[in-house]
Design a protein around this motif. Structure first.
Motif, PDB file in Angstrom:
ATOM      1  N   GLY A 150      60.731   8.788  27.125  1.00 26.45           N
ATOM      2  CA  GLY A 150      59.361   9.288  27.125  1.00 26.45           C
ATOM      3  C   GLY A 150      58.366   8.311  27.717  1.00 26.45           C
ATOM      4  N   LEU A 151      57.244   8.121  27.026  1.00 24.74           N
ATOM      5  CA  LEU A 151      56.188   7.248  27.523  1.00 24.74           C
ATOM      6  C   LEU A 151      56.582   5.779  27.525  1.00 24.74           C
ATOM      7  CD1 LEU A 151      53.090   8.845  25.743  1.00 24.74           C
ATOM      8  CD2 LEU A 151      53.753   9.079  28.145  1.00 24.74           C
ATOM      9  N   ALA A 152      57.633   5.413  26.777  1.00 27.87           N
ATOM     10  CA  ALA A 152      58.034   4.009  26.704  1.00 27.87           C
ATOM     11  C   ALA A 152      58.530   3.490  28.049  1.00 27.87           C
ATOM     12  CB  ALA A 152      59.108   3.817  25.639  1.00 27.87           C
ATOM     13  N   TRP A 153      59.066   4.380  28.895  1.00 31.70           N
ATOM     14  CA  TRP A 153      59.504   3.967  30.228  1.00 31.70           C
ATOM     15  C   TRP A 153      58.874   4.893  31.262  1.00 31.70           C
ATOM     16  CZ3 TRP A 153      61.465  -0.064  32.609  1.00 31.70           C
ATOM     17  CH2 TRP A 153      61.891   0.097  33.929  1.00 31.70           C
ATOM     18  N   SER A 154      57.941   4.358  32.035  1.00 24.96           N
ATOM     19  CA  SER A 154      57.270   5.144  33.068  1.00 24.96           C
ATOM     20  C   SER A 154      57.583   4.626  34.464  1.00 24.96           C
ATOM     21  CB  SER A 154      55.757   5.132  32.831  1.00 24.96           C
ATOM     22  OG  SER A 154      55.269   3.800  32.779  1.00 24.96           O
ATOM     23  N   GLY A 155      58.634   3.827  34.586  1.00 25.19           N
ATOM     24  CA  GLY A 155      59.044   3.310  35.885  1.00 25.19           C
ATOM     25  C   GLY A 155      58.707   1.842  36.050  1.00 25.19           C
ATOM     26  N   PHE A 156      59.189   1.273  37.139  1.00 23.07           N
ATOM     27  CA  PHE A 156      58.941  -0.141  37.418  1.00 23.07           C
ATOM     28  C   PHE A 156      57.473  -0.339  37.802  1.00 23.07           C
ATOM     29  CE2 PHE A 156      63.487   0.374  38.119  1.00 23.07           C
ATOM     30  CZ  PHE A 156      63.994  -0.704  37.411  1.00 23.07           C
ATOM     31  N   SER A 157      56.937  -1.479  37.397  1.00 30.88           N
ATOM     32  CA  SER A 157      55.518  -1.735  37.623  1.00 30.88           C
ATOM     33  C   SER A 157      55.303  -3.206  37.964  1.00 30.88           C
ATOM     34  CB  SER A 157      54.715  -1.379  36.370  1.00 30.88           C
ATOM     35  OG  SER A 157      53.377  -1.794  36.493  1.00 30.88           O
ATOM     36  N   TRP A 158      54.309  -3.462  38.842  1.00 24.40           N
ATOM     37  CA  TRP A 158      53.941  -4.835  39.179  1.00 24.40           C
ATOM     38  C   TRP A 158      53.298  -5.541  37.993  1.00 24.40           C
ATOM     39  CZ3 TRP A 158      56.054  -7.022  43.156  1.00 24.40           C
ATOM     40  CH2 TRP A 158      56.398  -6.261  44.276  1.00 24.40           C
ATOM     41  N   LYS A 159      52.867  -4.772  36.977  1.00 21.36           N
ATOM     42  CA  LYS A 159      52.277  -5.393  35.791  1.00 21.36           C
ATOM     43  C   LYS A 159      53.273  -6.304  35.070  1.00 21.36           C
ATOM     44  CE  LYS A 159      48.997  -1.655  34.784  1.00 21.36           C
ATOM     45  NZ  LYS A 159      48.606  -0.632  33.783  1.00 21.36           N
ATOM     46  N   ALA A 160      54.560  -6.075  35.334  1.00 22.22           N
ATOM     47  CA  ALA A 160      55.584  -6.896  34.695  1.00 22.22           C
ATOM     48  C   ALA A 160      55.470  -8.361  35.095  1.00 22.22           C
ATOM     49  CB  ALA A 160      56.974  -6.367  35.055  1.00 22.22           C
ATOM     50  N   PHE A 161      54.859  -8.632  36.251  1.00 25.28           N
ATOM     51  CA  PHE A 161      54.737 -10.003  36.726  1.00 25.28           C
ATOM     52  C   PHE A 161      53.474 -10.687  36.226  1.00 25.28           C
ATOM     53  CE2 PHE A 161      57.587  -7.982  39.716  1.00 25.28           C
ATOM     54  CZ  PHE A 161      58.554  -8.951  39.916  1.00 25.28           C
ATOM     55  N   SER A 162      52.644  -9.962  35.480  1.00 25.05           N
ATOM     56  CA  SER A 162      51.431 -10.556  34.927  1.00 25.05           C
ATOM     57  C   SER A 162      51.741 -11.189  33.574  1.00 25.05           C
ATOM     58  CB  SER A 162      50.336  -9.494  34.764  1.00 25.05           C
ATOM     59  OG  SER A 162      50.734  -8.514  33.827  1.00 25.05           O
ATOM     60  N   ASN A 163      51.002 -12.247  33.263  1.00 21.04           N
ATOM     61  CA  ASN A 163      51.137 -12.936  31.969  1.00 21.04           C
ATOM     62  C   ASN A 163      52.562 -13.404  31.689  1.00 21.04           C
ATOM     63  OD1 ASN A 163      50.102 -14.038  29.649  1.00 21.04           O
ATOM     64  ND2 ASN A 163      50.021 -12.127  28.498  1.00 21.04           N
ATOM     65  N   LEU A 164      53.288 -13.749  32.749  1.00 21.26           N
ATOM     66  CA  LEU A 164      54.665 -14.211  32.560  1.00 21.26           C
ATOM     67  C   LEU A 164      54.719 -15.538  31.803  1.00 21.26           C
ATOM     68  CD1 LEU A 164      56.595 -13.388  35.864  1.00 21.26           C
ATOM     69  CD2 LEU A 164      57.020 -12.498  33.569  1.00 21.26           C
ATOM     70  N   LYS A 165      53.709 -16.379  32.004  1.00 26.03           N
ATOM     71  CA  LYS A 165      53.702 -17.676  31.328  1.00 26.03           C
ATOM     72  C   LYS A 165      53.708 -17.494  29.814  1.00 26.03           C
ATOM     73  CE  LYS A 165      51.156 -22.025  31.014  1.00 26.03           C
ATOM     74  NZ  LYS A 165      49.974 -22.805  31.489  1.00 26.03           N
ATOM     75  N   GLY A 166      52.846 -16.596  29.333  1.00 25.01           N
ATOM     76  CA  GLY A 166      52.818 -16.339  27.901  1.00 25.01           C
ATOM     77  C   GLY A 166      54.109 -15.728  27.400  1.00 25.01           C
ATOM     78  N   PHE A 167      54.693 -14.856  28.207  1.00 27.35           N
ATOM     79  CA  PHE A 167      55.946 -14.217  27.804  1.00 27.35           C
ATOM     80  C   PHE A 167      57.083 -15.221  27.765  1.00 27.35           C
ATOM     81  CE2 PHE A 167      59.350 -11.192  27.635  1.00 27.35           C
ATOM     82  CZ  PHE A 167      58.787 -10.077  27.022  1.00 27.35           C
ATOM     83  N   VAL A 168      57.092 -16.144  28.722  1.00 24.13           N
ATOM     84  CA  VAL A 168      58.114 -17.199  28.731  1.00 24.13           C
ATOM     85  C   VAL A 168      57.997 -18.043  27.467  1.00 24.13           C
ATOM     86  CG1 VAL A 168      58.841 -19.343  29.862  1.00 24.13           C
ATOM     87  CG2 VAL A 168      58.360 -17.316  31.231  1.00 24.13           C
ATOM     88  N   ARG A 169      56.772 -18.346  27.056  1.00 24.52           N
ATOM     89  CA  ARG A 169      56.573 -19.160  25.865  1.00 24.52           C
ATOM     90  C   ARG A 169      57.134 -18.469  24.622  1.00 24.52           C
ATOM     91  NH1 ARG A 169      51.647 -19.551  26.364  1.00 24.52           N
ATOM     92  NH2 ARG A 169      50.924 -17.996  24.868  1.00 24.52           N
ATOM     93  N   VAL A 170      56.819 -17.189  24.466  1.00 25.96           N
ATOM     94  CA  VAL A 170      57.327 -16.442  23.316  1.00 25.96           C
ATOM     95  C   VAL A 170      58.852 -16.336  23.371  1.00 25.96           C
ATOM     96  CG1 VAL A 170      57.299 -14.220  22.134  1.00 25.96           C
ATOM     97  CG2 VAL A 170      55.200 -15.115  23.118  1.00 25.96           C
ATOM     98  N   SER A 171      59.398 -16.071  24.559  1.00 26.85           N
ATOM     99  CA  SER A 171      60.843 -15.934  24.722  1.00 26.85           C
ATOM    100  C   SER A 171      61.555 -17.255  24.458  1.00 26.85           C
ATOM    101  CB  SER A 171      61.170 -15.445  26.134  1.00 26.85           C
ATOM    102  OG  SER A 171      60.613 -14.172  26.376  1.00 26.85           O
ATOM    103  N   PHE A 172      60.973 -18.347  24.943  1.00 29.04           N
ATOM    104  CA  PHE A 172      61.598 -19.653  24.767  1.00 29.04           C
ATOM    105  C   PHE A 172      61.649 -20.035  23.291  1.00 29.04           C
ATOM    106  CE2 PHE A 172      61.342 -24.311  24.502  1.00 29.04           C
ATOM    107  CZ  PHE A 172      62.499 -24.648  25.207  1.00 29.04           C
ATOM    108  N   THR A 173      60.555 -19.782  22.581  1.00 30.83           N
ATOM    109  CA  THR A 173      60.529 -20.083  21.151  1.00 30.83           C
ATOM    110  C   THR A 173      61.587 -19.283  20.402  1.00 30.83           C
ATOM    111  OG1 THR A 173      58.149 -20.487  21.291  1.00 30.83           O
ATOM    112  CG2 THR A 173      59.074 -20.186  19.106  1.00 30.83           C
ATOM    113  N   SER A 174      61.720 -18.011  20.748  1.00 31.37           N
ATOM    114  CA  SER A 174      62.739 -17.166  20.117  1.00 31.37           C
ATOM    115  C   SER A 174      64.132 -17.682  20.435  1.00 31.37           C
ATOM    116  CB  SER A 174      62.595 -15.722  20.607  1.00 31.37           C
ATOM    117  OG  SER A 174      61.319 -15.208  20.298  1.00 31.37           O
ATOM    118  N   ALA A 175      64.336 -18.125  21.687  1.00 31.03           N
ATOM    119  CA  ALA A 175      65.640 -18.634  22.100  1.00 31.03           C
ATOM    120  C   ALA A 175      66.007 -19.894  21.328  1.00 31.03           C
ATOM    121  CB  ALA A 175      65.647 -18.913  23.600  1.00 31.03           C
TER     122      ALA A 175
END
Length: 407
Positions: A150-175
């Protein structure tokens, strides 16, 4: 690293910001595949790394050669783990269960054919593992991409490349949080390689660690369940329900693992023969069964409470707890007992049990002292910062949270 999605997707889904899930998924793919490219070199140079750590030539060569053949599975993980977290956040479990069931049946059959009948050994094991994981990966990926979310997947988007630094930080901490726990267990097998008659020690510990892993799958299921429930409820602004979920899952885990430990102790003379024909290894496994039973309880409780931490977004705090419990207390104590006091494998495992017990106590104290109203507010702030506004829901629940859980 993919467990960052459990916090972000779970809380966004609970807050009704479903469109954010697909963006989070794509960001996680970018981060995890970059990490897989880096980790690939540890697989390639596995033999050299193990030799530098002092492992015997036989163990280092076998493990390192097997690691090289498992590189395809590394990239399967980088793809499928974010998909799994993405689906779990929506409580879309049955498609994954069906795919896993098909993979499990085919995996057993193919493993028997390649390893037992054709005699391909580690080569056959690597082929089947790679094949099984890529089957799961492609099947789950097809389910997501072909419009079943449904709405959870609406296709690939360039928005995925925004705020990657913050996402890396959260992912690294989880790792880091997960890696410290995994390395703690693997350190048992690593240190066993330095003892007298290392083959027997490693074999016995491998049997116990495998059983611990199998029993731990129940705890892992509860880990995911409570993570999703806590993150969803905090995202929706229902701290009272989140707290109730924590209480239920803790008692459920305790009862299940008490049953598992009892079964192991009752059949301690029977189960080792299904793993090895060496009488020396069988005797050592029997001696370790009591510690194995205690470990199943401690590891299960630790896993479930870690799920609570992921759902609430406490990964950074848990990292410090892991360092203190495992690498300041558990491993040094195990090495001291195992080598200095000549307790061998038992000494190392005693240290592990102490470290795990300390971690459980710290997590229990943290959960018991948590102000769930504040956690719901923090979840609202987190979702707002990553795209969305949920402040109204938290305020509505505050008046209800002070009421008793059973009315």
């Amino acid at each position: 690293m993919g467990s960052a999605l459990e916090t972000l997707c779970g809380q966004a889904y609970g807050a009704g910001k479903i469109e954010l899930l697909g963006i989070y998924l794509q960001r996680s793919w970018i981060v995890l595949h970059a990490a897989a490219m880096i980790l690939m070199f540890t697989f390639i140079f596995g033999v050299s790394v193990l030799r530098l750590l002092g492992q015997t030539t036989t163990i280092a060569t076998a493990a390192g050669t097997f690691a090289v053949r498992m590189i395809p599975q590394l990239f399967a993980y980088a793809t499928v783990i974010p998909v799994a977290k993405f689906l779990q956040a929506q409580s879309s479990i049955m498609p994954m269960a069906f795919i896993a069931a098909v993979a499990a049946v085919s995996h057993v059959v193919l493993s028997w054919v390649t390893i037992m009948k054709l005699g391909w050994g580690l080569v056959g094991a690597a082929m089947v593992l790679n094949g099984s994981w890529w089957f799961i990966t492609l099947a789950q990926l097809a389910y997501v991409l072909w419009g079943s979310c449904g709405l959870a997947w609406s296709g690939f988007s360039w928005k995925a490349f925004s705020n990657l630094k913050g996402f890396v930080r959260v992912s690294f901490t989880s790792a880091v949080m997960f890696c410290l726990g995994s390395w703690y267990m693997l350190a048992l097998v690593l240190f066993a390689g330095y003892m007298e008659n290392p083959e027997t020690s490693v074999d016995a510990l491998s049997v116990c660690v495998n059983i611990l892993g199998w029993v731990g799958t129940v705890a892992l299921g509860l880990n995911v369940a409570v993570s999703v429930r806590v993150s969803n409820e905090l995202g929706y602004g229902r701290p009272r329900t989140a707290r109730l979920a924590v209480i239920v899952v803790v008692f459920t885990s305790l009862l299940l693992e008490l049953f598992s430990s009892t079964v192991l102790l009752v059949y301690k003379k029977q189960y080792p023969i299904y793993f090895t024909s060496s009488q020396e290894v069988i005797r050592l496994v029997e001696e370790l069964t009591l510690l194995l039973g205690v470990s199943t309880i401690g590891n299960s409780m630790q896993s479930v409470l870690s799920g609570v931490a992921i759902g609430a977004g406490w990964q950074t705090t848990v990292v410090y707890m892991n360092i203190a419990s495992y690498f300041i207390v558990g491993i040094p104590l195990g090495l001291l007992l195992g080598f200095k006091f000549n307790m061998g494998v038992k000494g190392i495992w005693y240290g592990m049990v102490v470290g795990t017990s300390m971690q459980c106590c710290l997590l229990l104290m943290m959960v018991a002292r948590t102000n769930w109203n504040n956690e719901a507010n923090i979840a609202g702030d987190r979702i707002q910062n990553w795209g969305g506004d949920t402040r109204g829901k938290v305020d509505e629940e505050k008046e209800q949270f002070s009421k008793p859980l059973v009315e």
